[in-house]
Scaffold this motif. Structure first.
Motif, PDB file in Angstrom:
ATOM      1  N   THR A 170       0.850  -1.194   0.000  1.00  0.00           N
ATOM      2  CA  THR A 170       0.000   0.000   0.000  1.00  0.00           C
ATOM      3  C   THR A 170       0.886   1.245   0.000  1.00  0.00           C
ATOM      4  N   HIS A 171       0.240   2.407   0.039  1.00  0.00           N
ATOM      5  CA  HIS A 171       0.981   3.666  -0.051  1.00  0.00           C
ATOM      6  C   HIS A 171       0.626   4.614   1.093  1.00  0.00           C
ATOM      7  N   GLY A 172       1.565   5.491   1.375  1.00  0.00           N
ATOM      8  CA  GLY A 172       1.340   6.607   2.279  1.00  0.00           C
ATOM      9  C   GLY A 172       1.556   7.900   1.514  1.00  0.00           C
ATOM     10  N   MET A 173       1.140   9.007   2.107  1.00  0.00           N
ATOM     11  CA  MET A 173       1.348  10.297   1.457  1.00  0.00           C
ATOM     12  C   MET A 173       1.528  11.397   2.491  1.00  0.00           C
ATOM     13  N   VAL A 174       2.536  12.234   2.262  1.00  0.00           N
ATOM     14  CA  VAL A 174       2.657  13.509   2.958  1.00  0.00           C
ATOM     15  C   VAL A 174       2.192  14.570   1.965  1.00  0.00           C
ATOM     16  N   ALA A 175       1.041  15.157   2.240  1.00  0.00           N
ATOM     17  CA  ALA A 175       0.435  16.150   1.350  1.00  0.00           C
ATOM     18  C   ALA A 175       0.707  17.534   1.917  1.00  0.00           C
ATOM     19  N   VAL A 176       1.318  18.403   1.123  1.00  0.00           N
ATOM     20  CA  VAL A 176       1.813  19.688   1.611  1.00  0.00           C
ATOM     21  C   VAL A 176       1.045  20.860   0.993  1.00  0.00           C
ATOM     22  N   ASP A 177       0.653  21.776   1.854  1.00  0.00           N
ATOM     23  CA  ASP A 177       0.091  23.061   1.430  1.00  0.00           C
ATOM     24  C   ASP A 177       1.123  24.133   1.746  1.00  0.00           C
ATOM     25  N   THR A 178       1.661  24.800   0.727  1.00  0.00           N
ATOM     26  CA  THR A 178       2.650  25.856   0.961  1.00  0.00           C
ATOM     27  C   THR A 178       1.969  27.215   0.992  1.00  0.00           C
ATOM     28  N   ASN A 179       2.430  28.042   1.907  1.00  0.00           N
ATOM     29  CA  ASN A 179       1.920  29.409   2.044  1.00  0.00           C
ATOM     30  C   ASN A 179       3.098  30.357   2.156  1.00  0.00           C
ATOM     31  N   TYR A 180       2.942  31.550   1.598  1.00  0.00           N
ATOM     32  CA  TYR A 180       3.983  32.566   1.751  1.00  0.00           C
ATOM     33  C   TYR A 180       3.331  33.893   2.135  1.00  0.00           C
ATOM     34  N   HIS A 181       2.796  34.583   1.169  1.00  0.00           N
ATOM     35  CA  HIS A 181       2.221  35.912   1.352  1.00  0.00           C
ATOM     36  C   HIS A 181       0.734  35.835   1.707  1.00  0.00           C
ATOM     37  N   GLU A 182       0.157  34.618   1.684  1.00  0.00           N
ATOM     38  CA  GLU A 182      -1.289  34.441   1.831  1.00  0.00           C
ATOM     39  C   GLU A 182      -1.831  35.001   3.146  1.00  0.00           C
ATOM     40  N   ARG A 183      -3.051  35.477   3.088  1.00  0.00           N
ATOM     41  CA  ARG A 183      -3.803  35.840   4.272  1.00  0.00           C
ATOM     42  C   ARG A 183      -4.936  34.829   4.434  1.00  0.00           C
ATOM     43  N   VAL A 184      -5.498  34.755   5.621  1.00  0.00           N
ATOM     44  CA  VAL A 184      -6.631  33.879   5.883  1.00  0.00           C
ATOM     45  C   VAL A 184      -7.916  34.633   5.560  1.00  0.00           C
ATOM     46  N   LYS A 185      -8.767  34.016   4.747  1.00  0.00           N
ATOM     47  CA  LYS A 185     -10.045  34.602   4.379  1.00  0.00           C
ATOM     48  C   LYS A 185     -11.166  33.626   4.701  1.00  0.00           C
ATOM     49  N   SER A 186     -12.313  34.164   5.086  1.00  0.00           N
ATOM     50  CA  SER A 186     -13.473  33.316   5.326  1.00  0.00           C
ATOM     51  C   SER A 186     -14.058  32.847   4.001  1.00  0.00           C
ATOM     52  N   GLU A 187     -14.330  31.554   3.917  1.00  0.00           N
ATOM     53  CA  GLU A 187     -14.961  30.971   2.743  1.00  0.00           C
ATOM     54  C   GLU A 187     -16.026  29.982   3.188  1.00  0.00           C
ATOM     55  N   THR A 188     -16.922  29.660   2.264  1.00  0.00           N
ATOM     56  CA  THR A 188     -17.998  28.726   2.559  1.00  0.00           C
ATOM     57  C   THR A 188     -17.837  27.478   1.704  1.00  0.00           C
ATOM     58  N   PRO A 189     -17.694  26.308   2.318  1.00  0.00           N
ATOM     59  CA  PRO A 189     -17.642  25.076   1.522  1.00  0.00           C
ATOM     60  C   PRO A 189     -18.890  24.960   0.651  1.00  0.00           C
ATOM     61  N   LYS A 190     -18.735  24.405  -0.522  1.00  0.00           N
ATOM     62  CA  LYS A 190     -19.845  24.306  -1.468  1.00  0.00           C
ATOM     63  C   LYS A 190     -21.020  23.565  -0.828  1.00  0.00           C
ATOM     64  N   PRO A 191     -22.156  24.255  -0.624  1.00  0.00           N
ATOM     65  CA  PRO A 191     -23.289  23.613   0.069  1.00  0.00           C
ATOM     66  C   PRO A 191     -23.747  22.322  -0.594  1.00  0.00           C
ATOM     67  N   SER A 192     -23.712  22.281  -1.938  1.00  0.00           N
ATOM     68  CA  SER A 192     -24.204  21.088  -2.630  1.00  0.00           C
ATOM     69  C   SER A 192     -23.291  19.883  -2.440  1.00  0.00           C
ATOM     70  N   ASN A 193     -22.077  20.111  -1.904  1.00  0.00           N
ATOM     71  CA  ASN A 193     -21.159  18.991  -1.688  1.00  0.00           C
ATOM     72  C   ASN A 193     -21.003  18.650  -0.204  1.00  0.00           C
ATOM     73  N   LEU A 194     -21.812  19.266   0.651  1.00  0.00           N
ATOM     74  CA  LEU A 194     -21.690  18.999   2.078  1.00  0.00           C
ATOM     75  C   LEU A 194     -21.949  17.533   2.414  1.00  0.00           C
ATOM     76  N   TRP A 195     -22.773  16.897   1.603  1.00  0.00           N
ATOM     77  CA  TRP A 195     -23.030  15.475   1.862  1.00  0.00           C
ATOM     78  C   TRP A 195     -21.740  14.671   1.859  1.00  0.00           C
ATOM     79  N   ARG A 196     -20.822  15.052   0.955  1.00  0.00           N
ATOM     80  CA  ARG A 196     -19.568  14.306   0.840  1.00  0.00           C
ATOM     81  C   ARG A 196     -18.551  14.775   1.876  1.00  0.00           C
ATOM     82  N   THR A 197     -18.385  16.079   2.033  1.00  0.00           N
ATOM     83  CA  THR A 197     -17.388  16.592   2.974  1.00  0.00           C
ATOM     84  C   THR A 197     -17.717  16.162   4.402  1.00  0.00           C
ATOM     85  N   VAL A 198     -18.968  16.261   4.776  1.00  0.00           N
ATOM     86  CA  VAL A 198     -19.358  15.868   6.132  1.00  0.00           C
ATOM     87  C   VAL A 198     -19.198  14.358   6.326  1.00  0.00           C
ATOM     88  N   ALA A 199     -19.508  13.582   5.287  1.00  0.00           N
ATOM     89  CA  ALA A 199     -19.352  12.134   5.391  1.00  0.00           C
ATOM     90  C   ALA A 199     -17.899  11.747   5.640  1.00  0.00           C
TER      91      ALA A 199
END
Length: 304
Positions: A170-199
């Motif tokens: 089987t496999h493992g993964m280290v998944a990386v999100d890089t940030n530099y100049h980014e700021r944090v902004k409020s966003e809304t997960p796509k409501p029509s996909n909440l069934w999957r994200t919440v699951a």
């Protein structure tokens, strides 16, 4: 130099960081003899334009690869942009011409490892000693499957991903999100996909009571949550191919928005084994990258 977008209301420390980072990139560009870029990235003949010191001209950047610090980083960027993952959204103008690009940062940090899996394996186990298996591949701007309900049914992707081969096949993964100049902004997960994200979130069993409700609506932790869920969806895939994973947020120590967001996100978790964060400074101090690459990265990205 000042850009209106660098101003963060009621967060003077973050405003100063963004302005300092932008100015530092302009200084780096000038010190290395690169021409100044513009807004827009590719001006139309006769169109309105203005110079932007933290950019290089798009045609110049594409031709020379000046946004990339090493041959390995440039080769990895050219290899990645030569292929198209299904449904990918890839801002190539920003990648090649914006010196503040976090996507370019990912190639600059890890590009030298892409062609040397032995060195990549040593680096990964220096940074994350508990990662099982051996590194076999590095992927950039990668998703296992965009808009595929077998994964997260979203367009989210990782800036870099280290694939690990385990002894059981089987496999493992280290998944990386890089940030530099980014700021944090409020966003809304796509409501029509909440069934999957919440699951995916509920099945993982790692979130504290009430945590999912706190992030499934409008939240400044939404992007972090969705990218972590993408990794978790891999561990839940019916194929059973992915049996270990960690989502890692990499950022400068001075980016207080990301520092604070990581701390608050960790508070949502009762099990933090699949999530962690690391500063660029910590990553470089570990000595896992070639000395010349490390020196170039410090000069390019760390503003002291």
């Amino acid at each position: 130099m000042r850009e209106a977008d660098d101003q963060i209301p009621r967060r003077p420390e973050m405003t100063e960081f963004r302005r300092r980072s932008r100015y530092h990139q302009a200084q780096w560009r000038e010190a290395n003899g690169h021409p100044i870029g513009s807004q827009p990235y590719a001006p139309r003949p006769g169109g309105r334009t203005r110079p932007v010191g933290s950019r290089i001209p798009l045609a110049y950047g594409t031709e020379t690869g000046a946004n990339f610090l090493t041959t390995g980083a440039l080769e990895a960027a050219r290899a990645r942009t030569s292929v198209i993952e299904p449904h990918q959204s890839f801002d190539q103008q920003r990648l090649w011409a914006d010196l503040l690009s976090s996507e370019a940062l990912a190639f600059n940090l890890f590009g030298d490892l892409a062609a040397e899996v032995g060195r990549a394996d040593r680096a990964v186990h220096t940074w994350w000693p508990d990662a099982p298996g051996m590194v076999s591949e590095i992927r950039f701007a990668h998703s296992p499957g965009r808009l595929d309900p077998a994964w997260l049914n979203s367009l989210r992707a990782f800036d870099a991903a280290f694939v690990l081969d385990r002894e059981d096949g089987t496999h493992g993964m280290v998944a990386v999100d890089t940030n530099y100049h980014e700021r944090v902004k409020s966003e809304t997960p796509k409501p029509s996909n909440l069934w999957r994200t919440v699951a995916v979130a509920e099945r993982s069993g790692i979130f504290a009571t009430g945590a999912i409700d706190a992030v499934k609506g409008r939240s400044d932790l939404a992007v972090m949550w969705l990218e972590h869920l993408l990794l978790l969806s891999m561990l839940q895939h019916p194929s059973g191919a992915w049996t270990w994973g960690r989502y890692v947020v990499v950022h400068p120590a001075g980016n207080r928005d990301i520092v604070d967001a990581c701390a608050r996100y960790k508070e949502l978790l009762v099990d933090q084994s699949t999530f962690s964060s690391m500063t660029i400074e910590e990553l470089l101090d570990a000595g896992a990258l070639p000395a010349r690459t490390t020196a170039a990265l410090r000069k390019r990205y760390l503003t002291a």
